[in-house]
Design an enzyme around this catalytic site. Structure first.
Site, PDB file in Angstrom:
ATOM      1  N   LYS A  65       0.905  -1.243   0.066  1.00  0.00           N
ATOM      2  CA  LYS A  65      -0.017   0.094   0.076  1.00  0.00           C
ATOM      3  C   LYS A  65       0.794   1.297  -0.021  1.00  0.00           C
ATOM      4  CE  LYS A  65      -4.161  -1.804   2.060  1.00  0.00           C
ATOM      5  NZ  LYS A  65      -5.293  -1.477   3.076  1.00  0.00           N
ATOM      6  N   ASP A 101     -10.284   3.118   1.671  1.00  0.00           N
ATOM      7  CA  ASP A 101     -10.710   2.664   3.245  1.00  0.00           C
ATOM      8  C   ASP A 101     -11.137   3.859   3.970  1.00  0.00           C
ATOM      9  OD1 ASP A 101      -9.599   0.052   3.037  1.00  0.00           O
ATOM     10  OD2 ASP A 101      -7.679   0.544   3.502  1.00  0.00           O
ATOM     11  N   GLY A 121      -5.150   1.111  18.345  1.00  0.00           N
ATOM     12  CA  GLY A 121      -3.893   0.607  17.445  1.00  0.00           C
ATOM     13  C   GLY A 121      -3.536   1.608  16.633  1.00  0.00           C
ATOM     14  N   ALA A 125      -4.472   0.464   9.251  1.00  0.00           N
ATOM     15  CA  ALA A 125      -5.574   0.627   9.136  1.00  0.00           C
ATOM     16  C   ALA A 125      -6.165   1.968  10.175  1.00  0.00           C
ATOM     17  CB  ALA A 125      -6.606  -0.369   9.651  1.00  0.00           C
TER      18      ALA A 125
HETATM   19  P1  NAP Z   1      -1.196  -3.492  11.327  1.00  0.00           P
HETATM   20  O1  NAP Z   1      -0.767  -2.415  10.567  1.00  0.00           O
HETATM   21  O2  NAP Z   1      -0.462  -4.799  11.485  1.00  0.00           O
HETATM   22  O3  NAP Z   1      -1.191  -2.855  12.918  1.00  0.00           O
HETATM   23  C1  NAP Z   1      -1.895  -3.748  13.949  1.00  0.00           C
HETATM   24  C2  NAP Z   1      -2.186  -3.056  15.108  1.00  0.00           C
HETATM   25  O4  NAP Z   1      -2.643  -4.130  16.234  1.00  0.00           O
HETATM   26  C3  NAP Z   1      -0.927  -2.393  15.876  1.00  0.00           C
HETATM   27  O5  NAP Z   1      -1.464  -1.118  16.216  1.00  0.00           O
HETATM   28  C4  NAP Z   1      -0.593  -3.329  16.765  1.00  0.00           C
HETATM   29  O6  NAP Z   1       0.081  -2.665  17.825  1.00  0.00           O
HETATM   30  C5  NAP Z   1      -1.891  -3.773  17.233  1.00  0.00           C
HETATM   31  N1  NAP Z   1      -1.868  -5.074  17.798  1.00  0.00           N
HETATM   32  C6  NAP Z   1      -1.326  -6.458  17.371  1.00  0.00           C
HETATM   33  N2  NAP Z   1      -1.343  -7.383  18.351  1.00  0.00           N
HETATM   34  C7  NAP Z   1      -1.657  -6.611  19.612  1.00  0.00           C
HETATM   35  C8  NAP Z   1      -1.891  -7.216  20.921  1.00  0.00           C
HETATM   36  N3  NAP Z   1      -1.345  -8.468  21.334  1.00  0.00           N
HETATM   37  N4  NAP Z   1      -2.076  -6.246  21.797  1.00  0.00           N
HETATM   38  C9  NAP Z   1      -2.382  -4.945  21.507  1.00  0.00           C
HETATM   39  N5  NAP Z   1      -2.256  -4.354  20.177  1.00  0.00           N
HETATM   40  C10 NAP Z   1      -2.063  -5.299  19.285  1.00  0.00           C
HETATM   41  O7  NAP Z   1      -2.432  -3.988  10.840  1.00  0.00           O
HETATM   42  P2  NAP Z   1      -3.557  -3.353   9.912  1.00  0.00           P
HETATM   43  O8  NAP Z   1      -3.462  -3.352   8.534  1.00  0.00           O
HETATM   44  O9  NAP Z   1      -3.614  -1.952  10.675  1.00  0.00           O
HETATM   45  O10 NAP Z   1      -5.091  -3.753  10.451  1.00  0.00           O
HETATM   46  C11 NAP Z   1      -5.618  -3.980  11.757  1.00  0.00           C
HETATM   47  C12 NAP Z   1      -6.762  -4.474  11.604  1.00  0.00           C
HETATM   48  O11 NAP Z   1      -7.715  -3.782  10.890  1.00  0.00           O
HETATM   49  C13 NAP Z   1      -6.979  -5.987  11.125  1.00  0.00           C
HETATM   50  O12 NAP Z   1      -7.778  -6.887  11.746  1.00  0.00           O
HETATM   51  C14 NAP Z   1      -7.463  -5.973   9.666  1.00  0.00           C
HETATM   52  O13 NAP Z   1      -8.221  -7.101   9.231  1.00  0.00           O
HETATM   53  C15 NAP Z   1      -8.323  -4.762   9.872  1.00  0.00           C
HETATM   54  N6  NAP Z   1      -8.825  -4.068   8.521  1.00  0.00           N
HETATM   55  C16 NAP Z   1     -10.244  -3.974   8.104  1.00  0.00           C
HETATM   56  C17 NAP Z   1     -10.309  -3.275   7.013  1.00  0.00           C
HETATM   57  C18 NAP Z   1     -11.823  -3.406   6.611  1.00  0.00           C
HETATM   58  O14 NAP Z   1     -12.032  -3.101   5.374  1.00  0.00           O
HETATM   59  N7  NAP Z   1     -12.850  -3.469   7.529  1.00  0.00           N
HETATM   60  C19 NAP Z   1      -9.606  -2.625   6.239  1.00  0.00           C
HETATM   61  C20 NAP Z   1      -8.141  -2.671   6.723  1.00  0.00           C
HETATM   62  C21 NAP Z   1      -7.844  -3.622   7.805  1.00  0.00           C
HETATM   63  P3  NAP Z   1       1.557  -2.689  18.029  1.00  0.00           P
HETATM   64  O15 NAP Z   1       2.291  -1.594  17.281  1.00  0.00           O
HETATM   65  O16 NAP Z   1       2.042  -2.364  19.352  1.00  0.00           O
HETATM   66  O17 NAP Z   1       2.333  -3.878  17.527  1.00  0.00           O
END
Ligand code: NAP
Length: 268
Positions: A65, A101, A121, A125
């Site tokens: 992305k 998004d 978070g 996203a």
């Molecule tokens: P990402 O960039 O990998 O970020 C993951 C986030 O989750 C980080 O803030 C991380 O915190 C946190 N995290 C992971 N494990 C954790 C834990 N054990 N305890 C507390 N915080 C934790 O992922 P992303 O792309 O932002 O996606 C996040 C979510 O959004 C996913 O579930 C995805 O499916 C969803 N999403 C949905 C849509 C939709 O269309 N509905 C679109 C995009 C994403 P740290 O920084 O501390 O590691």
């Protein structure tokens, strides 16, 4: 026939072909949406091929992305704010990059009013969520992330506030958004970023996770008397916005939504 598609790596089981191919069929469009598995070292080649074929438009997912921004001709102001694109489309002979998004996130809450949003978070996203909340002009926004440095940096960038992860129950927010990967199908499925006892008063608990359709975060919020929203509308909403950019037509939203919902229920 026009070709559209998704580039990413690994692509796994994506629901995007279901949404778009169903919509093409329902509108009688001679088009097909395909998956283009693209390892990072082949992303540049992918865009060269996309221009040559040409691919009429597409989506970009993890991990491309950010890198894809440099491979299109123009990126929108909205995409620049987030620093990532999830959609490309042609306009006046130029390949444009957009981030849909944001409008996907806004879609289910655009008629509602909130005074204070808590974003859990600080990953990719969360950036779209923050841009969406600012578009909605939510007056107070607080970011909490397990890694506080990332929360602080994001808060600086979006000119908003942040708080230590341990203090996330102290904001009094009336909109709490789960933008972490906790609750998502897989190893984090039964986890929530917000302990049940922290839900006080009333508000909306918005989980952007859409698989599963009901997460622990949502179930516990509902038990505490909060309204809930899952990530399905955001997913179908971002697809609908991309579809409009590619075809100039309105995606048959209800049918697409139902198809994704049924596919998720069947796989759970
Ligand atoms: P990402 O960039 O990998 O970020 C993951 C986030 O989750 C980080 O803030 C991380 O915190 C946190 N995290 C992971 N494990 C954790 C834990 N054990 N305890 C507390 N915080 C934790 O992922 P992303 O792309 O932002 O996606 C996040 C979510 O959004 C996913 O579930 C995805 O499916 C969803 N999403 C949905 C849509 C939709 O269309 N509905 C679109 C995009 C994403 P740290 O920084 O501390 O590691």
């Amino acid at each position: 026939m026009k070709i559209f598609g998704l580039t990413g790596h690994p692509l796994g089981h994506s629901l995007s072909p279901l949404v778009h191919n169903l919509s093409f069929a329902l509108l009688g469009l001679d088009a097909e949406y395909r998956l283009f598995q693209t390892p990072p070292d082949l992303l540049e080649d992918f865009f060269k091929q996309a221009r040559r074929l040409p691919i009429s438009g597409g989506n970009i997912t993890i991990p491309h992305k950010v890198a894809a921004m440099a491979l299109v001709d123009i990126t929108t102001a909205q995409a620049n704010k987030i620093g990532a694109i999830n959609t490309f489309y042609w306009q006046n002979g130029l390949l444009h990059g957009e981030n849909t998004d944001i409008s996907g996130f806004i879609r289910p809450i655009r008629q509602k009013r909130f005074t204070h949003a808590l974003v859990l978070g600080a990953g990719g996203a969360a950036r779209a969520v923050l841009a969406g909340l600012q578009t909605l002009q939510v007056s107070k926004i607080t970011i909490c992330n397990r890694n506080a440095d990332k929360a602080r940096m994001l808060a600086d960038e979006f000119e908003t506030s942040w708080l230590d992860w341990e203090k996330r129950g102290e904001t009094g927010a009336d909109l709490i958004i789960n933008a972490t990967s906790l609750g998502m199908q897989g190893q984090n499925a039964d986890k929530s970023p917000y302990p049940r006892e922290l839900f006080r008063g009333s508000g909306l608990a918005y989980d952007i996770v859409y698989n599963p359709i009901n997460t622990r975060f949502m179930l516990e919020a509902a038990q505490a008397g909060w309204h809930t929203q899952n990530g399905l509308d955001m997913f179908v909403g971002q697809a609908a916005e991309a579809f409009a950019l590619w075809t100039g037509q309105t995606m048959p939203y209800a049918e697409a939504f139902e198809a994704v919902r049924n596919a998720l229920l069947a796989s759970s």
